[in-house]
Design a protein around this motif. Structure first.
Motif, PDB file in Angstrom:
ATOM      1  N   ARG A  13       0.815  -1.226   0.000  1.00  0.00           N
ATOM      2  CA  ARG A  13       0.000   0.000   0.000  1.00  0.00           C
ATOM      3  C   ARG A  13       0.837   1.260   0.000  1.00  0.00           C
ATOM      4  NH1 ARG A  13      -5.369  -0.062   2.694  1.00  0.00           N
ATOM      5  NH2 ARG A  13      -6.224  -2.056   2.081  1.00  0.00           N
ATOM      6  N   GLY A  14       2.135   1.109   0.006  1.00  0.00           N
ATOM      7  CA  GLY A  14       2.992   2.291   0.063  1.00  0.00           C
ATOM      8  C   GLY A  14       2.978   2.943   1.433  1.00  0.00           C
ATOM      9  N   ASP A  21      11.292   8.683   4.391  1.00  0.00           N
ATOM     10  CA  ASP A  21       9.923   9.137   4.644  1.00  0.00           C
ATOM     11  C   ASP A  21       9.807   9.913   5.963  1.00  0.00           C
ATOM     12  OD1 ASP A  21       9.475   7.685   2.363  1.00  0.00           O
ATOM     13  OD2 ASP A  21       8.693   5.923   3.407  1.00  0.00           O
TER      14      ASP A  21
ATOM     15  N   ASP B  30       9.009  15.001  -5.816  1.00  0.00           N
ATOM     16  CA  ASP B  30       9.176  15.782  -4.584  1.00  0.00           C
ATOM     17  C   ASP B  30       7.874  16.450  -4.163  1.00  0.00           C
ATOM     18  OD1 ASP B  30      11.863  15.109  -4.514  1.00  0.00           O
ATOM     19  OD2 ASP B  30      12.441  16.824  -5.748  1.00  0.00           O
ATOM     20  N   ARG B  33       5.915  13.674  -2.493  1.00  0.00           N
ATOM     21  CA  ARG B  33       6.492  13.187  -1.230  1.00  0.00           C
ATOM     22  C   ARG B  33       6.570  14.289  -0.172  1.00  0.00           C
ATOM     23  NH1 ARG B  33       9.232   8.700  -0.430  1.00  0.00           N
ATOM     24  NH2 ARG B  33      10.612   9.867   0.945  1.00  0.00           N
ATOM     25  N   GLU B  34       6.976  15.491  -0.591  1.00  0.00           N
ATOM     26  CA  GLU B  34       7.252  16.535   0.399  1.00  0.00           C
ATOM     27  C   GLU B  34       6.054  17.454   0.607  1.00  0.00           C
ATOM     28  OE1 GLU B  34      10.978  18.198  -0.896  1.00  0.00           O
ATOM     29  OE2 GLU B  34      12.003  16.280  -0.587  1.00  0.00           O
ATOM     30  N   ARG B  37       3.019  14.958   1.218  1.00  0.00           N
ATOM     31  CA  ARG B  37       3.359  13.879   2.177  1.00  0.00           C
ATOM     32  C   ARG B  37       2.794  12.523   1.735  1.00  0.00           C
ATOM     33  NH1 ARG B  37       7.389  13.303   4.450  1.00  0.00           N
ATOM     34  NH2 ARG B  37       6.605  12.091   6.173  1.00  0.00           N
ATOM     35  N   THR B  39       4.242   9.612   0.754  1.00  0.00           N
ATOM     36  CA  THR B  39       5.603   9.070   0.677  1.00  0.00           C
ATOM     37  C   THR B  39       5.648   7.648   0.127  1.00  0.00           C
ATOM     38  OG1 THR B  39       5.406   8.422   2.980  1.00  0.00           O
ATOM     39  CG2 THR B  39       6.467  10.542   2.533  1.00  0.00           C
ATOM     40  N   GLY B  40       4.507   7.145  -0.308  1.00  0.00           N
ATOM     41  CA  GLY B  40       4.515   5.804  -0.903  1.00  0.00           C
ATOM     42  C   GLY B  40       5.250   5.760  -2.230  1.00  0.00           C
ATOM     43  N   LYS B  42       8.412   6.189  -4.338  1.00  0.00           N
ATOM     44  CA  LYS B  42       9.792   6.059  -3.873  1.00  0.00           C
ATOM     45  C   LYS B  42      10.798   6.574  -4.889  1.00  0.00           C
ATOM     46  CE  LYS B  42       8.430   4.128  -0.113  1.00  0.00           C
ATOM     47  NZ  LYS B  42       8.307   5.044   1.025  1.00  0.00           N
ATOM     48  N   GLU B  43      11.981   6.915  -4.402  1.00  0.00           N
ATOM     49  CA  GLU B  43      13.050   7.322  -5.308  1.00  0.00           C
ATOM     50  C   GLU B  43      14.158   6.277  -5.283  1.00  0.00           C
ATOM     51  OE1 GLU B  43      14.572  11.280  -4.869  1.00  0.00           O
ATOM     52  OE2 GLU B  43      16.195  10.918  -6.309  1.00  0.00           O
ATOM     53  N   ILE B  80       0.320   5.217  -5.313  1.00  0.00           N
ATOM     54  CA  ILE B  80       0.061   3.949  -4.624  1.00  0.00           C
ATOM     55  C   ILE B  80      -0.948   4.124  -3.488  1.00  0.00           C
ATOM     56  CG2 ILE B  80       2.020   4.148  -3.010  1.00  0.00           C
ATOM     57  CD1 ILE B  80       0.882   0.924  -4.801  1.00  0.00           C
ATOM     58  N   GLU B  81      -0.967   5.312  -2.882  1.00  0.00           N
ATOM     59  CA  GLU B  81      -1.903   5.532  -1.770  1.00  0.00           C
ATOM     60  C   GLU B  81      -3.356   5.460  -2.237  1.00  0.00           C
ATOM     61  OE1 GLU B  81       0.815   7.374  -2.276  1.00  0.00           O
ATOM     62  OE2 GLU B  81       1.898   7.566  -0.374  1.00  0.00           O
TER      63      GLU B  81
END
Ligand code: FES
Ligand code: FES
Lengths: 742, 163
Positions: A13-14, A21, B30, B33-34, B37, B39-40, B42-43, B80-81
């Motif tokens: 699900r991430g 993170d 970014d 993720r930032e 938020r 964060t699922g 990925k880098e 992904i969320e």
């Protein structure tokens, strides 16, 4: 029904939480300024104009409160260079700033003035002491393994066959780059979160460099996106750097390497060079083996000495030979330090041996499988270190299973015929390797570690597992839960594995050496049985119970008596004896045994090799979780395919020239065949439910099987990997094109 | 040289309208993720080679490390969320969990979205189709066998629910 991966749902699900993170409102980003030369002295550091330097936290070696080293087996690697530079990625200055982009600009504005010294970049130059760059003789370690008297066999042998084999550096390429977040202050000490395999290694390094009491340092593992050895020792470097910055800044600091920095600066598999000289009888019996095994450790010792031990001990393979001499050297060069990578020296020495066995077979005119059969080890036989095998390996059985599954005999015949036709552009080959892999630490390593694992009860009637073993994708959480579930007769869903945090879990040692299931898993099993015993003796649990009886007993105990925790400490089985001075005795408690078969196509126009099919047959004791175990084998074989034909670290004056994913090529879904995994089971008395270690095994056998197949396809003896198209072109140029070795 | 200015952007992320302030050339990765938020995502490489940062942008799979923020003005993004609420992606997630497609998990968000994207276009892909469509998503753990199996199972599970 298969037990689902414990943390699988969050990952899918991430929602799993990895180090990058982590967010804090006052977080600074940290970066490393590195040397630009391979060897020399630092004469000055200047900070060129272009950024507001007063906004930065700047750390040099002068800011280190404890000892300026990354503590591992030795203390030779500085945390930050203090005057001397020994490799081109040597960290010199650390910077922190709230804005990542400004930080990157600043990094380029730090100028390190140096006076260059002559450097050494190859095993041969280091052994020849062209320059002495480490200690008195460039040797991190030398060792000698002797069995019988190899000098006595040369004169009477029917044939003496020699060969030299080499393997290149290889990047672990965990898909999550290395990274850490540190929060430090002088009063409360330091807490570090990060991607790692070995929380207590990081803890030890922090205590040493920061000069703190052990209880002032806390290390917490975040979800870790792969390790494969690459997060064994290097995380200590980043953790220490991030902690130093945080200490000086008084704010939390995040250091995440980008891929280019991770590729350039972190550890790789040791490049190796192996020479074999083997005496054989006409009928193919091994009479004497002399092996000279050398690995390139890079600029500092890290764990090269133990990589060398494992590599050298595996150099004689699963064969019985009365007279063996193995010499090993781990040498220093001015490249970034090399370190652990799945297999840990064994893939290097096994590549050499299994290519050499095919060479011997070709010279004697004996089919390669027959040569192996005539020399396999059996129960009661002595390995190269004089270890008497108590277990009953069945290499003949594995060989037969693997060759049959691959259709080896038919294909070998058909391919030879097709390849003989000069019109055939794509030559096909099939080859195999036979090998074994010792699980757990070498020699007395486990005894010295004396690992501890524990289980405890919760008031809700659940069980928690406490261990410093990390889940890095291999399935440690799931397997621990399964071991407890099996030992206590409760569903694995009632078992939680506590996230490794050095302030909570006991030290069950590092997550390396295929030891997590076999060694730590056994401790978990024993701890669980100990807990059951307490419940029984307290009268709350009968001799047989249902899961709900157990849960009932557990929660009543916690309510009425108080906390219930059971610890288990490693005790070496009494039959294991090891002489570390002379490399004699029981090198490992047990071995996993395997035969791998690879089928390849080699395009004689583009020189590209493709692995078309792969069979991996092994005996790893009892298989606890078949799906996870097969996943380990498939992943390991794929890394072995990379090691064999794709992955090349181009070393230019000690620096990795191709430190990007555009030019460091790992196998994709298109380059990977279906891997057929076969398990034969033979439970090991000292493993949980009879399990042996499994993680490293698959890396050992893939490359030699593939190169044996490539040599069969091309008719050229190829003794070096990675065998990329460029190297294959060179190897074939001048090789006789007329067909097969047999 | 004048410093670039942030611009305001509006787009839909996982079905929710979002207003953003970002530099036009900021990486979508970014921003997700930032700023959001999420964060699922990925880098793994930051240069379009690994697929760990893959998201679905206006129905197409993209590597968010290569997408400038300005490009998402008015766009619809699935990360992904949001997969659990997407009928195909949710089925893929479930299959990955059951069939060993997830190990360390760092490639999983990207791989799962790539697979969902494939199954949205092709209901019954062959093994070769699956391998081809995942060629931009590196996985260092699985050797791809169980990923390929997971996608195939997801396809047949979907067929079950569709028929
Ligand atoms: S991080 Fe975007 S493709 Fe690798
Ligand atoms: S599961 Fe680890 S990279 Fe794919």
């Amino acid at each position: 029904m298969t037990i689902l991966r414990k943390e699988g749902r969050e990952k899918a699900r991430g929602a799993a939480f990895y180090v990058d993170d982590i967010a804090f409102s006052n977080l600074l980003h940290g970066t490393t300024v590195r040397s630009s030369i391979a060897r020399g002295c630092i004469s000055g550091i200047s900070y060129l104009p272009g950024v507001p330097w007063d906004e930065f936290t700047i750390v040099t070696s002068k800011d280190i409160p404890g000892k300026n080293c990354i503590a591992h087996i030795l203390h030779d690697q500085p945390c930050l260079a203090d005057g001397l530079i020994n490799h081109p990625e040597e960290p010199v200055v650390l910077l922190a700033h709230p804005d990542r982009h400004v930080l990157e600009k600043a990094r380029r504005l730090v100028q390190i003035e140096t006076k260059e010294l002559p450097a050494v970049f190859t095993i041969e130059d280091s052994l020849a002491r062209k320059q002495v760059i480490w200690g008195a003789d460039n040797l991190f370690k030398s060792l000698l393994i002797e069995k019988g008297n190899v000098d006595s066999v040369w004169a009477g042998a029917d044939r003496i066959i020699e060969g030299e084999y080499s393997t290149g550096a290889q990047e672990q390429l965990y898909l999550e780059p290395n990274g850490m977040v540190a929060k430090a202050d002088n009063l409360s000490g330091v807490t570090v979160w990060g991607s790692m395999q070995c929380p207590f290694y990081v803890h030890h390094a922090l205590v040493t460099a920061l000069g703190l009491q052990a209880d002032k340092v806390r290390v917490i593992q975040t979800e870790t996106g792969g390790g494969f050895g690459g997060k064994e020792d290097y995380p200590s470097v980043i953790a220490t750097h991030a902690a130093l910055l945080s200490l000086k800044a008084g704010k939390p600091v995040k250091m995440i390497y980008d891929r280019a920095e991770d590729l350039a600066a972190t550890t790789k598999r040791h490049p190796s060079r192996t020479r074999h000289k083997t005496a054989v009888s006409k009928s193919g019996k091994l009479l004497g083996m002399e092996v000279d095994f050398a690995i390139d450790g890079g600029a500092y010792a890290t764990i090269s000495s133990v990589v060398l031990s494992r590599g050298a001990i595996h150099a004689a393979g699963p064969y019985l030979c009365p007279n063996v001499r193995i010499r090993g050297h781990a040498v220093a060069t001015n490249s970034p330090p090399n370190g652990a990578f799945r297999g840990f020296g064994a893939p290097q020495s096994i590549f050499a041996l299994e290519r050499h066995m095919d060479t011997i077979a070709a010279e004697l005119g004996i089919p390669p499988e027959e040569l192996r059969r005539r020399n396999f080890l059996h129960q009661g036989d002595q390995t190269a270190t004089g270890q008497v095998l108590r277990e009953k390996p069945d290499m003949e059985g594995l060989l037969e299973k693997a060759l049959n599954a691959a259709g080896y005999h038919e294909k070998r015949k058909a391919f030879a015929e097709a390849n003989a036709n000069p019109e055939t552009r794509v030559k096909k080959g099939i080859g195999f390797s036979a090998f074994m892999h010792g699980a757990g630490f070498t020699g007395s390593g486990e005894k010295m570690l004396a690992s501890v694992a524990a289980v405890q009860a919760t008031a809700a009637g659940r069980i928690e597992v406490l261990a410093s073993s990390t889940e890095i994708g291999q399935g440690a959480n799931t397997v621990f839960a399964q071991i407890v579930s099996h030992a206590l007769g409760i569903p694995s869903d009632w078992v939680d594995v506590v996230r490794p945090d050095t302030s909570i879990v006991p030290n069950s040692g590092p997550t390396v050496a295929s030891r997590t299931t076999m060694i730590v898993g056994k401790l978990v099993e024993n701890a669980a049985l100990g807990l059951r015993e307490v419940l029984r003796q307290s009268g709350r649990l009968g001799l047989s119970h249902t899961p709900s009886d157990f849960q009932q007993a557990l929660s009543t105990y916690v309510r009425e008596v108080g906390p219930l925790r059971s610890d288990s400490t490693y005790k070496q089985p009494s039959h294991i004896e090891w002489d570390d001075m002379n490399y004699r005795g029981d090198a490992y408690g047990t071995f996993a045994w395997a035969v791998y078969v690879a089928e390849v196509s080699v395009d004689t126009v583009t020189y590209e090799t493709k692995v078309d099919h792969f069979v991996a047959a092994q005996e790893v004791g009892k298989v606890i979780h078949p799906m996870l175990a097969a996943g380990q084998i498939e992943g390991g074989v794929t890394q072995g395919i990379g090691f064999a034909i794709y992955e090349e670290v181009v070393n230019r004056s000690g620096r990795m020239a191709n430190n990007r994913l555009t030019n460091y090529i790992i196998p994709t879904s298109m380059d990977t065949p279906r891997i057929q995994v076969i398990f034969a089971e033979n439970p090991y008395a000292h493993g949980p439910q009879g399990a042996k270690g499994i993680g490293e095994l698959p890396l050992d056998g893939a490359a030699p099987a593939i190169l044996n197949a490539v040599s069969f396809a091309t008719g050229a003896p190829i003794h070096q990997i990675p065998m990329t198209p460029e190297h294959l072109l060179r190897a074939l140029h001048g090789a006789k094109p007329e067909g097969q070795q047999l | 040289m004048s410093a670039p200015k942030k611009i305001s952007l509006h787009c839909t992320v996982n079905g929710e309208p979002r207003e953003l302030n970002a530099y036009p050339m900021a990486r979508l990765l970014d921003v997700l993720r930032e700023d959001l938020r999420l964060t699922g995502t990925k880098e793994g490489c930051g240069e379009g080679e690994c697929g760990a940062c893959a998201v679905i942008l206006n129905g197409e799979l993209v590597n968010s490390c290569l997408v400038p923020a300005i490009q998402v003005q008015g766009a619809e993004i699935l990360t992904i969320e949001g997969a659990a609420n997407h009928p195909i992606a949710a089925q893929v997630q479930e299959a990955f969990l059951r069939h060993g497609g997830v190990q360390c998990g760092i490639c999983s968000p990207g791989v799962i979205l790539a697979a969902a994207n494939l199954l949205s276009h092709d209901k019954a892909p062959s093994e070769a189709d699956i391998r081809e469509s995942l060629a931009g998503n590196l996985c260092r753990c699985t050797g791809y066998s169980k990923i390929v199996d997971s996608v195939a199972y997801a396809a047949s599970d979907l067929k079950g629910t569709r028929s």
